[in-house]
Structure formats: C-alpha cells, structure tokens
Design an enzyme around this catalytic site. Structure first.
Site, mmCIF file in Angstrom:
data_model
loop_
_atom_site.group_PDB
_atom_site.id
_atom_site.type_symbol
_atom_site.label_atom_id
_atom_site.label_comp_id
_atom_site.label_asym_id
_atom_site.label_seq_id
_atom_site.Cartn_x
_atom_site.Cartn_y
_atom_site.Cartn_z
ATOM 1 N N LYS A 145 -85.281 -46.066 -46.792
ATOM 2 C CA LYS A 145 -84.073 -46.624 -46.187
ATOM 3 C C LYS A 145 -84.454 -47.753 -45.212
ATOM 4 O O LYS A 145 -85.371 -48.516 -45.497
ATOM 5 C CB LYS A 145 -83.227 -45.526 -45.534
ATOM 6 C CG LYS A 145 -82.876 -44.417 -46.528
ATOM 7 C CD LYS A 145 -81.885 -43.421 -46.004
ATOM 8 C CE LYS A 145 -81.582 -42.362 -47.056
ATOM 9 N NZ LYS A 145 -80.545 -41.415 -46.607
ATOM 10 N N GLU A 188 -74.879 -44.367 -49.683
ATOM 11 C CA GLU A 188 -74.724 -45.291 -48.559
ATOM 12 C C GLU A 188 -74.244 -46.658 -49.036
ATOM 13 O O GLU A 188 -73.497 -47.341 -48.330
ATOM 14 C CB GLU A 188 -76.061 -45.406 -47.813
ATOM 15 C CG GLU A 188 -76.401 -44.121 -47.065
ATOM 16 C CD GLU A 188 -77.873 -43.969 -46.753
ATOM 17 O OE1 GLU A 188 -78.242 -42.902 -46.243
ATOM 18 O OE2 GLU A 188 -78.651 -44.910 -47.015
ATOM 19 N N SER A 244 -81.609 -33.789 -48.174
ATOM 20 C CA SER A 244 -82.345 -32.990 -47.197
ATOM 21 C C SER A 244 -83.444 -32.144 -47.840
ATOM 22 O O SER A 244 -83.663 -30.985 -47.466
ATOM 23 C CB SER A 244 -81.387 -32.105 -46.387
ATOM 24 O OG SER A 244 -80.467 -32.903 -45.660
ATOM 25 N N GLY A 281 -79.198 -36.261 -45.293
ATOM 26 C CA GLY A 281 -79.493 -36.470 -43.882
ATOM 27 C C GLY A 281 -78.804 -35.514 -42.933
ATOM 28 O O GLY A 281 -78.826 -35.714 -41.721
ATOM 29 N N GLU A 312 -77.160 -36.583 -55.768
ATOM 30 C CA GLU A 312 -77.263 -36.437 -54.317
ATOM 31 C C GLU A 312 -75.901 -36.092 -53.734
ATOM 32 O O GLU A 312 -75.079 -36.989 -53.490
ATOM 33 C CB GLU A 312 -77.773 -37.732 -53.682
ATOM 34 C CG GLU A 312 -79.199 -38.079 -54.040
ATOM 35 C CD GLU A 312 -79.767 -39.128 -53.102
ATOM 36 O OE1 GLU A 312 -80.792 -38.845 -52.476
ATOM 37 O OE2 GLU A 312 -79.169 -40.201 -52.970
ATOM 38 N N ASN A 350 -87.224 -42.549 -50.561
ATOM 39 C CA ASN A 350 -86.366 -43.647 -50.132
ATOM 40 C C ASN A 350 -86.523 -43.831 -48.626
ATOM 41 O O ASN A 350 -86.002 -43.052 -47.837
ATOM 42 C CB ASN A 350 -84.912 -43.349 -50.496
ATOM 43 C CG ASN A 350 -83.958 -44.439 -50.070
ATOM 44 O OD1 ASN A 350 -84.373 -45.527 -49.677
ATOM 45 N ND2 ASN A 350 -82.667 -44.163 -50.129
ATOM 46 N N HIS A 396 -76.656 -45.618 -54.529
ATOM 47 C CA HIS A 396 -76.838 -44.640 -53.454
ATOM 48 C C HIS A 396 -75.533 -44.490 -52.675
ATOM 49 O O HIS A 396 -74.786 -45.449 -52.503
ATOM 50 C CB HIS A 396 -77.961 -45.094 -52.523
ATOM 51 C CG HIS A 396 -78.425 -44.029 -51.585
ATOM 52 N ND1 HIS A 396 -77.740 -43.719 -50.424
ATOM 53 C CD2 HIS A 396 -79.478 -43.196 -51.633
ATOM 54 C CE1 HIS A 396 -78.363 -42.744 -49.803
ATOM 55 N NE2 HIS A 396 -79.431 -42.405 -50.506
#
Length: 251
Positions: free
Chosen positions: A12, A97, A213, A173, A167, A10, A95
């Site tokens: 992003k 986010e 990560s 991240g 996730e 991904n 996701h």
C-alpha cells in the site's frame, strides 16, 4: 489439477523511506522460502524499479494499480505498457480501497484488466463485500457482480493470467478475519460461479486467494482449506512474519 500456492504482499502507501524499503527487501532476500509457493510483493510505484533490481529473482514484483491507456494526457497514471517495459509482471486491480476511496466501479476495473492482459501483465483481481452486505447475506451476489464485469470482457484463455483475490472489506486492516469456514465457503462459491460463467476448466485452474488481516497466526489454518490457494497480505507484509505466511503450507 494442483494449483500453485500464491502469496502476495500489498505494501500500500508504505514504506515511506528508501531505508525502510531496504530493510524489508533485505529480510526477504535472506529468508528461507517455500520454493513451491509463488511469492509476489507490491511496493508503491516509486519503488517498483529499485525493488525489482535488488529483490531476489524468485520473488516477483507487482504494481498496485494501472490505467487502461497506453499513453496520453493522464497525469499521475501508470500504463500497463510502461509496467511491462519496466519488467513488472503483475498488477493489483479492483482493490476495495480503489473501489471505495477512488470510486472505481466494476466496469472500470474490468476495462483495466482487459488492458493489462493485452499489454502482457498478469492481474491480481480483487473482489469482496462490505460488512453490511455480509450481514444481508449478499456476499455471493456482490462477488458475482464484480466478477461478471470481467467475465463479460475477457476471453476464456485470459483467465490463465488472473489470480482472484477475495477480500471481504470488513476484514481488511481491521483485525477481523473471516473464519476458515467462511473463507472456504466464499471461495467455493466463486469457483462454482466461474464454472458456470466461464468454463469448468477455468474454475479448476484459477487461483482464488484470501485477503483480510492475514497473519502468521491464522494463515496455516486458512491454507488448509480446499479452495484457498493463497493470500493477499496487507499490514503483515511489512513485518518479518510475512515470511511465515509465504511458508504457510511448508511442513
């Protein structure tokens, strides 16, 4: 049943130049990749078509998001039908986010998933808990609630078009990674839930991948876990080590 290992990258909101995109794609095009692994990359929407045109054919391309309408007055959105027309086979939905920054709830993610599958797309369906939810021992509850919205709207046959990406939000991240035991436990619980909520056959065949990560240094141990069927990779997918992650199960 042997589930095909799956590694998604991904990108992003990166890269921000065509030159950077080209160097990333060139690296993948020239790499020796495990042919038994299904590899998929998700560049920003503006790069989807040029990436598909220049990327080697054994790596698939995914969109990072899609709306649930085919067309209309929805400024800034991309429809599943448009992605299919462009030859894009996958889309990432749900996701963290999108859920946190753009306030997409589980019902909306499920509706998007229904529309994507109806249009002919396969879906990388993201779920996961926050740190406070993990510390409150609510991982199972959160994952099941996020999945239940999809269970309610999908038919059993639709699950062949879904890859579940677990996730944990606290690991995305941050450099913090779920241990291999934590990942395995969460994945096993998700598979058990699918067996009860959908069917044992769907539970056995659905790929459940880990994201958070993932790097070249931790992917091999994670890949040995029984219920970890691959990875959804963020930052490391922009680096040469992404090749090593794709090859995590290669001897």
């Amino acid at each position: 049943m042997t589930r095909q290992f799956f590694v998604g990258g991904n990108f992003k909101l990166n890269p921000i130049t065509l030159d950077a995109k080209s160097s990333l794609i060139d690296g993948l095009n020239n790499a020796q990749l495990d042919p038994s692994t299904e590899a998929v990359i998700a560049p920003p929407a503006i790069y989807l078509i040029p990436v598909k045109q220049t990327l080697r054919k054994d790596i698939k391309v995914a969109a990072q998001n899609a709306y649930f309408k085919e067309s209309g007055a929805f400024t800034g959105e991309v429809s599943p039908k448009q992605l299919v027309d462009a030859g894009i086979p996958y889309v990432i939905l749900g996701h963290s986010e999108r859920r946190t920054l753009f306030h997409e709830d589980s019902a909306l993610v499920a509706t998007k998933t229904r529309a994507a599958i109806d249009a002919g797309l396969s879906v990388i369906f993201c779920i996961g808990e926050t740190l406070s939810q993990r510390e409150a021992n609510e991982t199972d509850k959160v994952c099941q609630e996020q999945l239940q919205a999809a269970v309610d709207i999908l038919k059993e046959a639709d699950w062949s078009k879904v890859v579940i990406a677990y996730e944990p939000v606290w690991a995305i991240g941050t450099g913090k990674v779920a241990t291999s035991a934590q990942a395995q436990e969460a994945h096993a619980d998700i598979r058990t839930f699918l067996g009860k909520a959908v069917s044992p056959a769907v539970a056995e065949s659905t790929r459940i991948i880990y994201g958070g990560s993932v790097t070249a240094s931790n992917c091999k141990e994670l890949a040995t876990q029984k219920d970890v069927d691959g990875f959804l990779v963020g930052g490391a997918s922009l680096k040469p080590e992404f090749v090593d992650i794709i090859n995590a199960r290669k001897a």
